[in-house]
Scaffold this active site. Structure first.
Site, PDB file in Angstrom:
ATOM      1  N   LYS A  24      54.983  33.210  37.773  1.00 61.65           N
ATOM      2  CA  LYS A  24      55.489  32.147  37.978  1.00 61.65           C
ATOM      3  C   LYS A  24      54.654  31.241  39.020  1.00 61.65           C
ATOM      4  O   LYS A  24      54.512  29.954  38.745  1.00 61.65           O
ATOM      5  CB  LYS A  24      57.086  32.378  38.946  1.00 61.65           C
ATOM      6  CG  LYS A  24      57.732  31.101  39.575  1.00 61.65           C
ATOM      7  CD  LYS A  24      58.557  31.345  40.454  1.00 61.65           C
ATOM      8  CE  LYS A  24      58.293  31.495  41.844  1.00 61.65           C
ATOM      9  NZ  LYS A  24      58.095  30.498  42.879  1.00 61.65           N
ATOM     10  N   ASN A  25      54.002  31.723  39.865  1.00 65.55           N
ATOM     11  CA  ASN A  25      53.054  30.766  40.739  1.00 65.55           C
ATOM     12  C   ASN A  25      51.943  30.405  40.184  1.00 65.55           C
ATOM     13  O   ASN A  25      51.145  29.517  40.873  1.00 65.55           O
ATOM     14  CB  ASN A  25      52.828  31.626  42.131  1.00 65.55           C
ATOM     15  CG  ASN A  25      54.195  31.680  43.159  1.00 65.55           C
ATOM     16  OD1 ASN A  25      55.203  31.086  42.631  1.00 65.55           O
ATOM     17  ND2 ASN A  25      54.008  32.427  44.185  1.00 65.55           N
ATOM     18  N   ARG A  94      60.211  23.469  45.521  1.00 68.19           N
ATOM     19  CA  ARG A  94      59.197  22.916  46.505  1.00 68.19           C
ATOM     20  C   ARG A  94      57.745  22.666  45.457  1.00 68.19           C
ATOM     21  O   ARG A  94      57.022  21.611  46.092  1.00 68.19           O
ATOM     22  CB  ARG A  94      58.823  23.629  47.589  1.00 68.19           C
ATOM     23  CG  ARG A  94      59.796  23.404  48.731  1.00 68.19           C
ATOM     24  CD  ARG A  94      58.988  24.124  49.750  1.00 68.19           C
ATOM     25  NE  ARG A  94      57.597  24.207  50.138  1.00 68.19           N
ATOM     26  CZ  ARG A  94      57.321  23.401  50.817  1.00 68.19           C
ATOM     27  NH1 ARG A  94      57.851  22.425  51.548  1.00 68.19           N
ATOM     28  NH2 ARG A  94      55.935  23.435  50.681  1.00 68.19           N
ATOM     29  N   CYS A 118      63.727  24.273  54.145  1.00 64.16           N
ATOM     30  CA  CYS A 118      63.726  25.025  53.183  1.00 64.16           C
ATOM     31  C   CYS A 118      64.116  26.482  53.701  1.00 64.16           C
ATOM     32  O   CYS A 118      64.188  26.595  55.029  1.00 64.16           O
ATOM     33  CB  CYS A 118      62.238  25.183  52.596  1.00 64.16           C
ATOM     34  SG  CYS A 118      61.872  26.786  51.819  1.00 64.16           S
ATOM     35  N   ARG A 123      57.887  24.788  56.273  1.00 63.13           N
ATOM     36  CA  ARG A 123      57.021  24.437  55.338  1.00 63.13           C
ATOM     37  C   ARG A 123      56.643  22.969  54.999  1.00 63.13           C
ATOM     38  O   ARG A 123      56.749  22.023  54.031  1.00 63.13           O
ATOM     39  CB  ARG A 123      57.610  25.122  53.928  1.00 63.13           C
ATOM     40  CG  ARG A 123      57.983  26.488  53.876  1.00 63.13           C
ATOM     41  CD  ARG A 123      58.571  26.964  52.500  1.00 63.13           C
ATOM     42  NE  ARG A 123      57.508  27.236  51.702  1.00 63.13           N
ATOM     43  CZ  ARG A 123      57.796  27.917  50.432  1.00 63.13           C
ATOM     44  NH1 ARG A 123      58.603  28.329  50.234  1.00 63.13           N
ATOM     45  NH2 ARG A 123      56.922  27.995  49.543  1.00 63.13           N
ATOM     46  N   ASP A 307      55.344  37.322  49.818  1.00 64.19           N
ATOM     47  CA  ASP A 307      56.652  37.277  48.829  1.00 64.19           C
ATOM     48  C   ASP A 307      56.974  38.916  48.551  1.00 64.19           C
ATOM     49  O   ASP A 307      57.612  39.135  47.793  1.00 64.19           O
ATOM     50  CB  ASP A 307      55.802  36.742  47.605  1.00 64.19           C
ATOM     51  CG  ASP A 307      56.035  35.245  47.694  1.00 64.19           C
ATOM     52  OD1 ASP A 307      56.395  34.659  48.589  1.00 64.19           O
ATOM     53  OD2 ASP A 307      55.523  34.394  46.911  1.00 64.19           O
ATOM     54  N   ILE A 329      53.135  34.460  57.973  1.00 55.72           N
ATOM     55  CA  ILE A 329      52.811  33.172  56.947  1.00 55.72           C
ATOM     56  C   ILE A 329      54.350  31.917  57.152  1.00 55.72           C
ATOM     57  O   ILE A 329      54.044  30.904  57.308  1.00 55.72           O
ATOM     58  CB  ILE A 329      52.943  33.614  55.528  1.00 55.72           C
ATOM     59  CG1 ILE A 329      51.828  34.444  55.195  1.00 55.72           C
ATOM     60  CG2 ILE A 329      52.585  32.189  54.520  1.00 55.72           C
ATOM     61  CD1 ILE A 329      50.500  33.956  55.558  1.00 55.72           C
ATOM     62  N   ARG A 399      65.124  31.998  39.822  1.00 52.60           N
ATOM     63  CA  ARG A 399      64.071  30.877  39.787  1.00 52.60           C
ATOM     64  C   ARG A 399      62.880  31.779  39.369  1.00 52.60           C
ATOM     65  O   ARG A 399      61.784  30.975  38.864  1.00 52.60           O
ATOM     66  CB  ARG A 399      63.814  30.498  41.060  1.00 52.60           C
ATOM     67  CG  ARG A 399      65.004  29.455  41.448  1.00 52.60           C
ATOM     68  CD  ARG A 399      64.676  28.689  42.867  1.00 52.60           C
ATOM     69  NE  ARG A 399      63.250  28.478  42.812  1.00 52.60           N
ATOM     70  CZ  ARG A 399      62.584  28.656  44.205  1.00 52.60           C
ATOM     71  NH1 ARG A 399      63.320  29.020  45.149  1.00 52.60           N
ATOM     72  NH2 ARG A 399      61.394  28.324  44.159  1.00 52.60           N
TER      73      ARG A 399
HETATM   74  C1  UD1 Z   1      52.760  29.521  47.847  1.00 46.34           C
HETATM   75  C2  UD1 Z   1      54.042  30.375  46.961  1.00 46.34           C
HETATM   76  C3  UD1 Z   1      54.818  31.243  47.622  1.00 46.34           C
HETATM   77  C4  UD1 Z   1      53.982  31.840  48.540  1.00 46.34           C
HETATM   78  C5  UD1 Z   1      53.225  31.104  49.374  1.00 46.34           C
HETATM   79  C6  UD1 Z   1      52.417  31.989  50.466  1.00 46.34           C
HETATM   80  C7  UD1 Z   1      54.158  28.957  44.775  1.00 46.34           C
HETATM   81  C8  UD1 Z   1      54.681  27.938  43.926  1.00 46.34           C
HETATM   82  N1  UD1 Z   1      54.621  29.278  45.892  1.00 46.34           N
HETATM   83  O1  UD1 Z   1      53.839  28.432  48.547  1.00 46.34           O
HETATM   84  O2  UD1 Z   1      55.723  31.846  46.795  1.00 46.34           O
HETATM   85  O3  UD1 Z   1      55.063  32.631  49.510  1.00 46.34           O
HETATM   86  O4  UD1 Z   1      52.433  30.418  48.781  1.00 46.34           O
HETATM   87  O5  UD1 Z   1      51.751  32.817  49.637  1.00 46.34           O
HETATM   88  O6  UD1 Z   1      52.655  29.305  44.578  1.00 46.34           O
HETATM   89  N2  UD1 Z   1      51.412  24.828  55.424  1.00 46.34           N
HETATM   90  C9  UD1 Z   1      51.147  23.744  56.209  1.00 46.34           C
HETATM   91  N3  UD1 Z   1      50.928  22.669  55.903  1.00 46.34           N
HETATM   92  C10 UD1 Z   1      50.886  22.290  54.544  1.00 46.34           C
HETATM   93  C11 UD1 Z   1      51.002  23.467  53.561  1.00 46.34           C
HETATM   94  C12 UD1 Z   1      51.322  24.406  53.964  1.00 46.34           C
HETATM   95  O7  UD1 Z   1      51.727  23.983  57.549  1.00 46.34           O
HETATM   96  O8  UD1 Z   1      50.537  21.371  54.202  1.00 46.34           O
HETATM   97  C13 UD1 Z   1      51.857  26.118  55.912  1.00 46.34           C
HETATM   98  C14 UD1 Z   1      53.151  26.678  55.098  1.00 46.34           C
HETATM   99  O9  UD1 Z   1      54.183  26.155  56.239  1.00 46.34           O
HETATM  100  C15 UD1 Z   1      52.977  28.174  55.455  1.00 46.34           C
HETATM  101  C16 UD1 Z   1      51.576  28.410  55.202  1.00 46.34           C
HETATM  102  O10 UD1 Z   1      50.797  26.928  55.589  1.00 46.34           O
HETATM  103  O11 UD1 Z   1      53.328  28.661  56.811  1.00 46.34           O
HETATM  104  C17 UD1 Z   1      51.407  28.896  53.979  1.00 46.34           C
HETATM  105  O12 UD1 Z   1      51.819  27.892  52.844  1.00 46.34           O
HETATM  106  P1  UD1 Z   1      51.285  27.831  51.438  1.00 46.34           P
HETATM  107  O13 UD1 Z   1      50.333  28.618  51.185  1.00 46.34           O
HETATM  108  O14 UD1 Z   1      51.143  26.234  51.287  1.00 46.34           O
HETATM  109  O15 UD1 Z   1      52.496  27.950  50.685  1.00 46.34           O
HETATM  110  P2  UD1 Z   1      53.080  27.186  49.393  1.00 46.34           P
HETATM  111  O16 UD1 Z   1      52.011  26.746  48.546  1.00 46.34           O
HETATM  112  O17 UD1 Z   1      54.211  26.295  49.587  1.00 46.34           O
END
Ligand code: UD1
Length: 420
Positions: A24-25, A94, A118, A123, A307, A329, A399
Site C-alpha cells: 500500500k505504501n 493523509r 489524525c 502528523r 506500523d 515515531i 484501507r
Molecule cells: C508513512 C507511512 C506510514 C508509516 C510512516 C512511518 C505511507 C502512506 N505511510 O507515513 O504507514 O507509519 O511513514 O514509517 O507511506 N513529520 C514531521 N513533519 C513532516 C512530516 C513528518 O514532523 O512534514 C514527522 C511525523 O509527525 C512523524 C515522523 O515525522 O513523527 C515520520 O512521519 P513520516 O515518515 O512523514 O510518515 P508518513 O509519510 O506520513
C-alpha cells in the site's frame, strides 16, 4: 457498518500458505507520480485496498484517466481539470498530500487541504512545505488549504530535519522536474521510497543514491511513461508472520521480500519463532510453545517499523515475562492498548513506552479499531482470545489489507465479516 467476528482460542494454530499483496505504501506515491507525465504509467501488483481507490478518486478529480483490473493499474494524466485536492479526500487519507510536489512541479500550482488531526498523532507536514519552498515554490496557507506555486522549480540543497517517508517522496518527485540539481540529505530509506525512485528513474528521472541517506536528483524537462512492479507489502507480511508465531502455527508466506523484513524477522526469532526462507520469495514461520519477552523500539527503516508495533504488542501479551515497547515515531500511537485491556491483556502506558506483562489469557469481547495497524493488532488478538471477538469500524483495516478475512480463513482462522 461492517464488523469482523473471530471465534478464537489459545489452541487454534494457523496453518497453510498465504500470498502477500503489493505494498500500500509503495503504490500510493507511485499513483501520485502519474501526475508528473502526460504518458501512461502501468503499475503491476497493485493491492486492492481502499486507499488505492481513494488515491484513484483523487487523481480522477484532478483529471487523470485510470483503469484498475486484476491488480494492474493504468493511469494517465494528459492534462488536469483542476489543481486542488479537497478536504473530503485528504481527511480520509493523509497520503493525498503526495500530489502536492508532482502538481506544482508539472503544472506550476497545487492546492491541497491540510490533513489536520489524525488518530495516531499530530502528523505535521511542515517538512514537505519547507522542501518545496527550498525548491522555489511560494507557499501560502489559507482557509485550511496549502497553496504552492512556482513557474518552474529550481534545484536546491535540502536537509530533512527529521526522517520523513512522505516528505522524501514528495520532494524527490518535485525535484525530478526542477531545473538543475537537488541534493536531498537525511532521506527516508524505506523500501517504499526506493520503489518510488526506481519508478521515477524508469520515467526518465536522474536520481543517484537511491536507498541512501543522501540522494542527488538532476532535474529533467519532462518525464515519460513506464511499467513498474509494486514491491510486496512488508507490513502485511509482518502481520501474518506475527499471526503464525502468536497462534503457535506453521505458515508459509508467498511473494515476500525477506530482505525488507530483517528487523521483523530478527525480533520474531528473539521471541522464539522459527523463521525459514525455504525458497526465493517465501518465508516460513513456525511458532514456539514458549514466547519470550522482548523490548522493541520503533525507528525509521531499517529499524523496527512503527506500523508493526500494535501487532507485536499482541504477541508480547503472550510472552513469559515483561517487555517494553517504545514508540518513537508517532505520539498517540497506543490507542489499541485500551482495547487490548478489554480483552484481558496487562499493559501500562507511560509516555512513549508501553510495558507489556505476559502471559495473559485473553477472552473475546467487542472492540473498536482506531486506525489501520491498531485494527490489525485487534484481529490478531481475536485469534487467540477465547470465545468471540467482534472488531468494529473495520473500514480502517480495509484501507490497507487486501481480503484480510479471506486470507486468515485460508490459514484456518474462524473469521467472518458481518454487515449490519
Ligand atoms: C508513512 C507511512 C506510514 C508509516 C510512516 C512511518 C505511507 C502512506 N505511510 O507515513 O504507514 O507509519 O511513514 O514509517 O507511506 N513529520 C514531521 N513533519 C513532516 C512530516 C513528518 O514532523 O512534514 C514527522 C511525523 O509527525 C512523524 C515522523 O515525522 O513523527 C515520520 O512521519 P513520516 O515518515 O512523514 O510518515 P508518513 O509519510 O506520513
Amino acid at each position: 457498518m461492517e464488523k469482523i467476528r473471530i471465534r478464537g482460542g489459545p489452541d487454534l494454530p494457523l496453518r497453510g500458505s498465504v500470498r502477500v499483496s503489493g505494498s500500500k505504501n509503495a503504490v500510493l506515491p507511485a499513483i501520485a507520480a502519474a501526475l508528473l507525465t502526460e504518458n501512461k504509467i502501468r503499475l503491476e501488483n497493485v493491492p486492492l485496498v481502499r486507499d488505492v481507490y481513494s488515491m484513484m478518486t483523487l487523481l480522477g478529480e484532478l483529471g487523470a484517466e485510470g483503469d484498475l483490473r486484476e491488480n494492474v493499474l493504468e493511469m494517465q494524466v494528459p492534462r488536469i481539470h483542476r489543481e486542488e485536492a479537497s478536504y473530503d479526500l485528504v481527511k480520509v487519507m493523509r497520503a493525498s498530500i503526495l500530489v502536492l510536489g508532482p502538481l506544482v512541479a508539472r503544472f506550476g500550482k497545487a492546492i491541497v487541504a491540510l490533513p489536520g488531526g489524525c488518530a495516531i498523532g499530530s502528523r505535521p507536514i511542515d517538512l514537505h512545505m519547507t522542501g518545496l519552498h527550498k525548491l522555489g515554490a511560494s507557499i501560502t496557507l489559507e482557509h485550511g488549504y496549502i497553496k504552492a506555486e512556482a513557474p518552474r522549480l529550481q534545484g536546491a540543497d535540502i536537509h530533512f530535519e527529521k526522517n520523513t517517508v512522505g516528505g522524501t517522496e514528495n520532494i524527490v518527485m518535485a525535484a525530478s522536474l526542477a531545473r538543475g540539481e537537488t541534493i536531498l540529505r537525511n532521506c527516508a530509506r524505506e523500501p517504499e521510497v526506493q520503489n518510488l525512485c526506481e519508478l521515477l528513474v524508469k520515467m526518465g528521472a536522474k536520481i543517484d543514491g537511491i536507498g541512501e541517506e543522501t540522494m542527488r536528483v538532476t532535474g529533467v524537462d519532462s518525464l515519460g511513461g513506464a511499467v513498474h512492479e509494486i514491491i510486496p507489502d512488508r507490513i502485511e507480511a509482518g502481520t501474518y508472520m506475527v499471526a503464525g508465531a502468536l497462534t503457535r502455527g506453521d505458515i508459509i508466506l508467498d511473494r515476500v521480500r525477506p530482505d525488507h523484513l530483517v528487523t521483523t524477522i530478527e525480533k520474531l526469532r528473539y521471541c522464539g519463532a522459527r523463521i525459514e526462507t525455504p525458497e526465493t520469495g517465501k518465508i516460513r514461520v513456525v511458532g514456539s510453545a514458549e514466547i519470550h519477552p522482548e523490548d522493541i523500539t520503533t525507528s525509521p527503516y531499517p529499524g523496527f517499523p512503527t506500523d508493526m508495533q500494535a501487532q507485536f504488542m499482541v504477541l508480547l501479551t503472550q510472552a513469559s515475562g515483561t517487555s517494553i515497547i517504545t514508540e518513537t515515531i508517532f505520539d498517540r500511537r497506543f490507542q489499541h492498548v485500551n482495547e487490548l485491556l478489554r480483552l484481558g491483556a496487562s499493559i501500562e502506558v507511560s509516555g512513549d513506552k508501553a510495558i507489556v506483562r505476559g502471559p495473559s489469557r485473553l477472552s473475546g469481547a467487542e472492540v473498536i479499531a482506531s486506525d489501520l495497524r491498531a485494527s490489525a493488532g485487534l484481529l490478531l488478538a481475536g485469534l487467540i482470545a477465547g470465545g468471540e471477538t467482534v472488531v468494529n469500524e473495520v473500514e480502517h483495516i480495509d484501507r490497507g489489507y487486501e481480503a484480510i478475512e479471506a486470507k486468515l480463513r485460508q490459514l484456518g482462522a474462524r473469521i467472518e465479516r458481518i454487515k449490519e
